[in-house]
Design an enzyme around this catalytic site. Sequence first.
Site, mmCIF file in Angstrom:
data_model
loop_
_atom_site.group_PDB
_atom_site.id
_atom_site.type_symbol
_atom_site.label_atom_id
_atom_site.label_comp_id
_atom_site.label_asym_id
_atom_site.label_seq_id
_atom_site.Cartn_x
_atom_site.Cartn_y
_atom_site.Cartn_z
ATOM 1 N N ASP A 1 0.866 -1.179 0.000
ATOM 2 C CA ASP A 1 0.000 0.000 0.000
ATOM 3 C C ASP A 1 0.905 1.232 0.000
ATOM 4 O OD1 ASP A 1 -1.636 2.115 0.518
ATOM 5 O OD2 ASP A 1 -2.687 1.196 2.207
ATOM 6 N N CYS B 1 -9.617 5.650 9.110
ATOM 7 C CA CYS B 1 -9.805 4.382 8.380
ATOM 8 C C CYS B 1 -8.738 3.362 8.763
ATOM 9 C CB CYS B 1 -9.810 4.582 6.864
ATOM 10 S SG CYS B 1 -11.012 5.757 6.286
ATOM 11 N N GLN C 1 0.567 6.487 1.045
ATOM 12 C CA GLN C 1 1.253 7.559 1.778
ATOM 13 C C GLN C 1 2.734 7.651 1.418
ATOM 14 O OE1 GLN C 1 -0.205 9.812 3.532
ATOM 15 N NE2 GLN C 1 -2.199 8.855 3.802
HETATM 16 C C1 LIG Z 1 -5.781 7.142 1.676
HETATM 17 C C2 LIG Z 1 -5.222 5.797 1.889
HETATM 18 C C3 LIG Z 1 -5.780 4.677 1.273
HETATM 19 C C4 LIG Z 1 -7.031 4.745 0.437
HETATM 20 O O1 LIG Z 1 -6.945 5.666 -0.588
HETATM 21 P P1 LIG Z 1 -8.258 6.107 -1.387
HETATM 22 O O2 LIG Z 1 -7.793 7.193 -2.248
HETATM 23 O O3 LIG Z 1 -9.235 6.588 -0.351
HETATM 24 O O4 LIG Z 1 -8.757 4.918 -2.107
HETATM 25 C C5 LIG Z 1 -5.186 3.469 1.463
HETATM 26 N N1 LIG Z 1 -4.085 3.352 2.217
HETATM 27 C C6 LIG Z 1 -3.512 4.405 2.828
HETATM 28 C C7 LIG Z 1 -2.276 4.200 3.625
HETATM 29 C C8 LIG Z 1 -4.066 5.664 2.684
HETATM 30 O O5 LIG Z 1 -3.508 6.689 3.304
#
Ligand SMILES: *Cc1c(COP(=O)(O)O)cnc(C)c1O
Length: 401
Positions: free
Chosen positions: A194, A357, A197
């Site tokens: 992921d 989230c 960030q």
């Molecule tokens: C913002 C974020 C997401 C999700 O991104 P979206 O643009 O809302 O789909 C996933 N992982 C991390 C670490 C984030 O900061």
Amino acid sequence: MDLSIYRKDFPVLNDNSELAYLDNAAMALKPYPVIDAVDNYYKKYGVNVHRGVYKLSYEATDLYEQAREEIAKFINASFEEIVFTRGASQSLNLVASSYGLNFLNEGDEVITTELEHHSSHMPWFNVCNIKKAKLKYIPLNEEGRITVEAFKSVLTKNTKVVAITYVSNVMGYITPIKEIIKLAHEVGAIVTLDGAQAVPHMSVDVKELDCDFLSFSGHKLCGPTGIGVLYGKKALLDKMPPIEFGGDMADTVRKDMQTYKATPYKFETGTPIIAGAIGLAAACKYLKQIGLDNISKYEYELKTKAINELKKIKGIKIYNETAETGIISFNLEDVHPHDAASVFDNNNVCIRAGHHCAQLITTWLNTIGTVRASFYFYNTEEDIKKFIKGVKDAIEFFGKF
Ligand SMILES: *Cc1c(COP(=O)(O)O)cnc(C)c1O
């Protein structure tokens, strides 16, 4: 180094000179080159791509596919390895739905962490339930960090997938990802990273990392909303089935069979996010010209200054003092983070409050949520002053002297 010279490129900052925008981990503001690129597409083209048999559509298609090339270069990937999605959430889900549902078996193990954004671990929670695979969590150290040692303690020969964040959106820690990827590959597991960030704030090179998948969103790197990227190694994308079907991804369609276009198009159903991709490419160009290394260095400097000021104030709990990035998570003792945030708003300071989230980590921190300030290159020392004044006002307001 002072990157705040780039503030002039941001109309929202020009129009709101009082504003201290410190919610960059939720969304970055948009500079003129991005707005102009989107505007240019709608003004000069505004037609579909891949379909039209006329000059305007050919030109729009060129613009759209050049955007893919630009974005590929930004993370040192190849053109076919860039799948356009709606955002990091959809990218992360695509990997789980296509790779996870098709290549995991009963008894396989998936490793994730309590630092994940919901969009990173929830898809795997779901896949593991369906496939009767085991979801394991890397134990975090006392600071809430992922360590290589802790990763080794959960890695087994049954590990098939590692779903992990590069930079935590709550703690701002950088995961020691290169070593983790190497160890995962040694047992034959794939790593889905992921990068939501990470990619906006530091130089990311998928070849150097050797990650199998990398997901990120356009809107967090000064690009438009509604566009995201899934990077995947071509060999993996090639063997993964599409999960959405219909227009644009189809090759041959008959009553008795159907075939799909090659990677990456087989994953892109329907009319593409044309303006979004073009805007995102402009954002990548813009950030490259500032320099990603400059950006991470500058943000870290700002964050360190802000933390030093914050530590002088009594009644503040900082959760991530040692973070390497521009994210600060904290709370005013005995004040609900949302209540604190409203005082900041009265001071024209935009910050975020809540679980971000990422409920697993706020639970781990033993709190319902945190107040989060997050910096980007257009922030200034003046913003820090406003932020600190906001903290002091909040403490005064809630009578916590
Ligand atoms: C913002 C974020 C997401 C999700 O991104 P979206 O643009 O809302 O789909 C996933 N992982 C991390 C670490 C984030 O900061």
